[in-house]
Write an enzyme that holds these catalytic residues in place. Sequence first.
Site, PDB file in Angstrom:
ATOM      1  N   ASN A 269      46.989  58.100  43.498  1.00 24.93           N
ATOM      2  CA  ASN A 269      45.627  58.178  44.025  1.00 24.93           C
ATOM      3  C   ASN A 269      44.814  59.337  43.451  1.00 24.93           C
ATOM      4  O   ASN A 269      43.589  59.285  43.449  1.00 24.93           O
ATOM      5  CB  ASN A 269      45.683  58.298  45.556  1.00 24.93           C
ATOM      6  CG  ASN A 269      44.325  58.585  46.164  1.00 24.93           C
ATOM      7  OD1 ASN A 269      43.463  57.722  46.223  1.00 24.93           O
ATOM      8  ND2 ASN A 269      44.134  59.830  46.612  1.00 24.93           N
TER       9      ASN A 269
ATOM     10  N   TYR B  22      35.463  58.016  33.097  1.00 26.07           N
ATOM     11  CA  TYR B  22      36.052  57.467  34.316  1.00 26.07           C
ATOM     12  C   TYR B  22      36.398  55.988  34.137  1.00 26.07           C
ATOM     13  O   TYR B  22      37.484  55.535  34.513  1.00 26.07           O
ATOM     14  CB  TYR B  22      35.069  57.657  35.469  1.00 26.07           C
ATOM     15  CG  TYR B  22      35.609  57.318  36.838  1.00 26.07           C
ATOM     16  CD1 TYR B  22      36.481  58.185  37.491  1.00 26.07           C
ATOM     17  CD2 TYR B  22      35.227  56.151  37.492  1.00 26.07           C
ATOM     18  CE1 TYR B  22      36.970  57.882  38.751  1.00 26.07           C
ATOM     19  CE2 TYR B  22      35.702  55.844  38.753  1.00 26.07           C
ATOM     20  CZ  TYR B  22      36.574  56.723  39.381  1.00 26.07           C
ATOM     21  OH  TYR B  22      37.055  56.420  40.634  1.00 26.07           O
TER      22      TYR B  22
END
Length: 244
Positions: A85, A150
């Site tokens: 995560n 990203y």
Amino acid sequence: MLKGKICVVTGGGQGIGRTIVERFASENAEHVYACDMNIDAIKEAYENTTNVSPVLLNVCDREGIQALVEDIKQRHGRIDVLVNNAGITRDNLLDRMTEQDWDIVLDVNLKGVFNMTQAIAPLMIENNAGSIVTMSSVVGTDGNIGQSNYAATKGGVIAMTKGWAKEFARKGAQVRANCVAPGFVETPMTKDLPEKVIQYMVSKTPLNRMATSEDISNGVAFLASEQSSFITGQTLKIDGGLVI
């Protein structure tokens, strides 16, 4: 769904990661290792939770990761669930993005996932059981302005996950790898966005709201559990219909 599981969650100090850790703990996981670079945050978050251990960990620190895995192996003999995560953003338009901002996002979001999985997957294969859930994003499936770095990492983890699903099972090991791809989520990373940006994204979402961290943890818990025992190599979008 997760009773008796030994779980490792990176980025477990706040936002989606904290919600995932709390969800796992509440579902009677035997133990959850909540990893984060902010040790004070995770100590405070889980000081009253008996089945959660806060762990200071940088996913770019391969020696630190290996030490953690060896410690868990000595204590429990196995790791049942890994949730990748941990992630960061350094957004900018392509012509303004610095090499430093490109490199650090790839190091944490892509190589960090590789580092954690490379260290933990062999133990899962040895025990013939395990579930790896990696946080991607709709940006990784459909792109977004100002997020070249990203998007590259979130698309990259989907590709790695598909390869791992095939690789881990090629000799029959019951080790699964899947991704969750959130849309627009209420987290500390989004709370400081201008209201007009938030309203614009909500207006583009058919369910007409942002996701909560709980919405995302529901999907992660499902993929981590035996309820998804015949699901591997998949990407579950949890985006309210933002990307259809």
